[in-house]
Design a protein around this motif. Sequence first.
Motif, mmCIF file in Angstrom:
data_model
loop_
_atom_site.group_PDB
_atom_site.id
_atom_site.type_symbol
_atom_site.label_atom_id
_atom_site.label_comp_id
_atom_site.label_asym_id
_atom_site.label_seq_id
_atom_site.Cartn_x
_atom_site.Cartn_y
_atom_site.Cartn_z
ATOM 1 N N GLY A 147 1.403 22.456 -18.509
ATOM 2 C CA GLY A 147 2.730 22.660 -19.074
ATOM 3 C C GLY A 147 3.757 21.583 -18.757
ATOM 4 N N ALA A 148 3.322 20.481 -18.169
ATOM 5 C CA ALA A 148 4.246 19.383 -17.842
ATOM 6 C C ALA A 148 3.635 18.059 -18.292
ATOM 7 C CB ALA A 148 4.517 19.344 -16.342
ATOM 8 N N GLN A 149 4.496 17.111 -18.633
ATOM 9 C CA GLN A 149 4.017 15.779 -18.995
ATOM 10 C C GLN A 149 3.693 14.999 -17.733
ATOM 11 O OE1 GLN A 149 7.368 14.501 -21.409
ATOM 12 N NE2 GLN A 149 6.009 14.423 -23.169
ATOM 13 N N ARG A 150 2.509 14.393 -17.721
ATOM 14 C CA ARG A 150 2.064 13.580 -16.586
ATOM 15 C C ARG A 150 1.409 12.320 -17.137
ATOM 16 N NH1 ARG A 150 4.752 14.084 -12.736
ATOM 17 N NH2 ARG A 150 3.213 12.911 -11.586
ATOM 18 N N PRO A 151 1.370 11.230 -16.334
ATOM 19 C CA PRO A 151 0.707 10.014 -16.808
ATOM 20 C C PRO A 151 -0.795 10.231 -16.940
ATOM 21 C CG PRO A 151 1.463 9.744 -14.546
ATOM 22 C CD PRO A 151 1.964 11.057 -15.007
ATOM 23 N N LYS A 152 -1.353 9.689 -17.992
ATOM 24 C CA LYS A 152 -2.784 9.824 -18.281
ATOM 25 C C LYS A 152 -3.644 9.304 -17.132
ATOM 26 C CE LYS A 152 -6.049 8.362 -21.869
ATOM 27 N NZ LYS A 152 -6.119 7.604 -23.125
ATOM 28 N N CYS A 153 -3.178 8.253 -16.464
ATOM 29 C CA CYS A 153 -3.952 7.632 -15.390
ATOM 30 C C CYS A 153 -3.834 8.384 -14.067
ATOM 31 C CB CYS A 153 -3.509 6.188 -15.193
ATOM 32 S SG CYS A 153 -1.823 6.023 -14.560
ATOM 33 N N GLY A 154 -2.940 9.368 -13.982
ATOM 34 C CA GLY A 154 -2.788 10.129 -12.746
ATOM 35 C C GLY A 154 -1.830 9.503 -11.745
ATOM 36 N N ASP A 155 -1.147 8.432 -12.121
ATOM 37 C CA ASP A 155 -0.222 7.752 -11.211
ATOM 38 C C ASP A 155 0.963 8.659 -10.877
ATOM 39 O OD1 ASP A 155 0.733 5.698 -9.647
ATOM 40 O OD2 ASP A 155 1.660 4.617 -11.313
ATOM 41 N N GLY A 156 1.575 8.412 -9.746
ATOM 42 C CA GLY A 156 2.769 9.148 -9.353
ATOM 43 C C GLY A 156 2.453 10.385 -8.542
ATOM 44 N N ALA A 157 3.433 10.797 -7.757
ATOM 45 C CA ALA A 157 3.311 12.022 -6.960
ATOM 46 C C ALA A 157 3.559 13.224 -7.861
ATOM 47 C CB ALA A 157 4.313 11.988 -5.810
ATOM 48 N N CYS A 160 -3.787 3.346 -17.971
ATOM 49 C CA CYS A 160 -3.683 4.219 -19.140
ATOM 50 C C CYS A 160 -4.338 3.573 -20.354
ATOM 51 C CB CYS A 160 -2.219 4.538 -19.452
ATOM 52 S SG CYS A 160 -1.423 5.633 -18.265
ATOM 53 N N LEU A 161 -4.120 2.280 -20.539
ATOM 54 C CA LEU A 161 -4.684 1.574 -21.688
ATOM 55 C C LEU A 161 -6.205 1.534 -21.654
ATOM 56 C CD1 LEU A 161 -2.141 -1.364 -21.956
ATOM 57 C CD2 LEU A 161 -2.400 0.540 -23.556
ATOM 58 N N ASN A 162 -6.790 1.523 -20.452
ATOM 59 C CA ASN A 162 -8.250 1.441 -20.307
ATOM 60 C C ASN A 162 -8.890 2.785 -19.993
ATOM 61 O OD1 ASN A 162 -8.535 -1.372 -20.744
ATOM 62 N ND2 ASN A 162 -7.720 -1.739 -18.695
ATOM 63 N N ASP A 163 -8.124 3.883 -20.138
ATOM 64 C CA ASP A 163 -8.642 5.228 -19.836
ATOM 65 C C ASP A 163 -9.238 5.301 -18.437
ATOM 66 O OD1 ASP A 163 -7.908 6.366 -22.284
ATOM 67 O OD2 ASP A 163 -9.757 5.661 -23.237
ATOM 68 N N GLU A 164 -8.535 4.728 -17.459
ATOM 69 C CA GLU A 164 -8.981 4.735 -16.069
ATOM 70 C C GLU A 164 -7.981 5.508 -15.215
ATOM 71 O OE1 GLU A 164 -9.118 0.628 -15.002
ATOM 72 O OE2 GLU A 164 -10.900 0.224 -16.191
ATOM 73 N N GLN A 165 -8.419 5.912 -14.032
ATOM 74 C CA GLN A 165 -7.531 6.549 -13.076
ATOM 75 C C GLN A 165 -6.908 5.474 -12.191
ATOM 76 O OE1 GLN A 165 -6.676 9.985 -12.527
ATOM 77 N NE2 GLN A 165 -7.362 9.888 -14.639
ATOM 78 N N ALA A 166 -5.618 5.595 -11.939
ATOM 79 C CA ALA A 166 -4.935 4.661 -11.042
ATOM 80 C C ALA A 166 -5.422 4.903 -9.618
ATOM 81 C CB ALA A 166 -3.433 4.858 -11.124
ATOM 82 N N PRO A 167 -5.551 3.841 -8.814
ATOM 83 C CA PRO A 167 -5.966 4.038 -7.427
ATOM 84 C C PRO A 167 -4.864 4.756 -6.654
ATOM 85 C CG PRO A 167 -5.340 1.765 -7.801
ATOM 86 C CD PRO A 167 -5.304 2.451 -9.130
ATOM 87 N N PRO A 168 -5.229 5.471 -5.591
ATOM 88 C CA PRO A 168 -4.195 6.125 -4.791
ATOM 89 C C PRO A 168 -3.266 5.072 -4.194
ATOM 90 C CG PRO A 168 -6.349 6.344 -3.752
ATOM 91 C CD PRO A 168 -6.556 5.685 -5.070
ATOM 92 N N PRO A 169 -1.988 5.410 -4.024
ATOM 93 C CA PRO A 169 -1.044 4.405 -3.527
ATOM 94 C C PRO A 169 -1.300 4.048 -2.072
ATOM 95 C CG PRO A 169 0.015 6.545 -3.675
ATOM 96 C CD PRO A 169 -1.356 6.690 -4.274
ATOM 97 N N ASP A 170 -1.144 2.776 -1.772
ATOM 98 C CA ASP A 170 -1.150 2.277 -0.404
ATOM 99 C C ASP A 170 0.316 2.215 -0.007
ATOM 100 O OD1 ASP A 170 -1.087 0.785 1.911
ATOM 101 O OD2 ASP A 170 -2.214 -0.899 1.106
ATOM 102 N N HIS A 171 0.765 3.155 0.802
ATOM 103 C CA HIS A 171 2.195 3.305 1.055
ATOM 104 C C HIS A 171 2.825 2.088 1.730
ATOM 105 C CE1 HIS A 171 2.362 7.295 -0.511
ATOM 106 N NE2 HIS A 171 1.263 7.590 0.162
ATOM 107 N N GLN A 172 2.076 1.362 2.543
ATOM 108 C CA GLN A 172 2.627 0.158 3.165
ATOM 109 C C GLN A 172 2.868 -0.913 2.099
ATOM 110 O OE1 GLN A 172 0.193 -1.554 6.202
ATOM 111 N NE2 GLN A 172 1.817 -2.866 6.956
ATOM 112 N N THR A 173 1.902 -1.122 1.218
ATOM 113 C CA THR A 173 2.057 -2.091 0.136
ATOM 114 C C THR A 173 3.140 -1.636 -0.825
ATOM 115 O OG1 THR A 173 -0.250 -2.715 0.322
ATOM 116 C CG2 THR A 173 0.876 -3.313 -1.713
#
Length: 93
Positions: free
Chosen positions: A28-38, A55-68
């Motif tokens: 019921g909510a809009q989310r990025p196709k790649c899964g990015d974001g909290a 999103c363009l390549n139908d891939e999942q974004a890697p989990p964020p590296d919080h230091q980077t």
Amino acid sequence: MTSEPYGVMSGTVGDDVMTVHELVWVAGAQRPKCGDGAPDDRVEEWFRRVNCPYCLNDEQAPPPDHQTLGAQIAGRAPRPDTGRFPFPPRDGR
């Protein structure tokens, strides 16, 4: 004259207003196709072209590296997807 509507919802997630994701409906909510974001990051729908490489390549974004991620926000590290700095360095260079 009529034209076909642009069939992809696009938008930004959280504080990153430069990366435009393809949006999909999840629970019921809009989310990025790649899964990015909290899960609690705000999604803003825009009428802009999608530029997120995941999103363009139908891939999942890697989990964020919080230091980077912190260095990227501070403008001291390039973004991994573009290799560019998100903002000009603060020291004026």
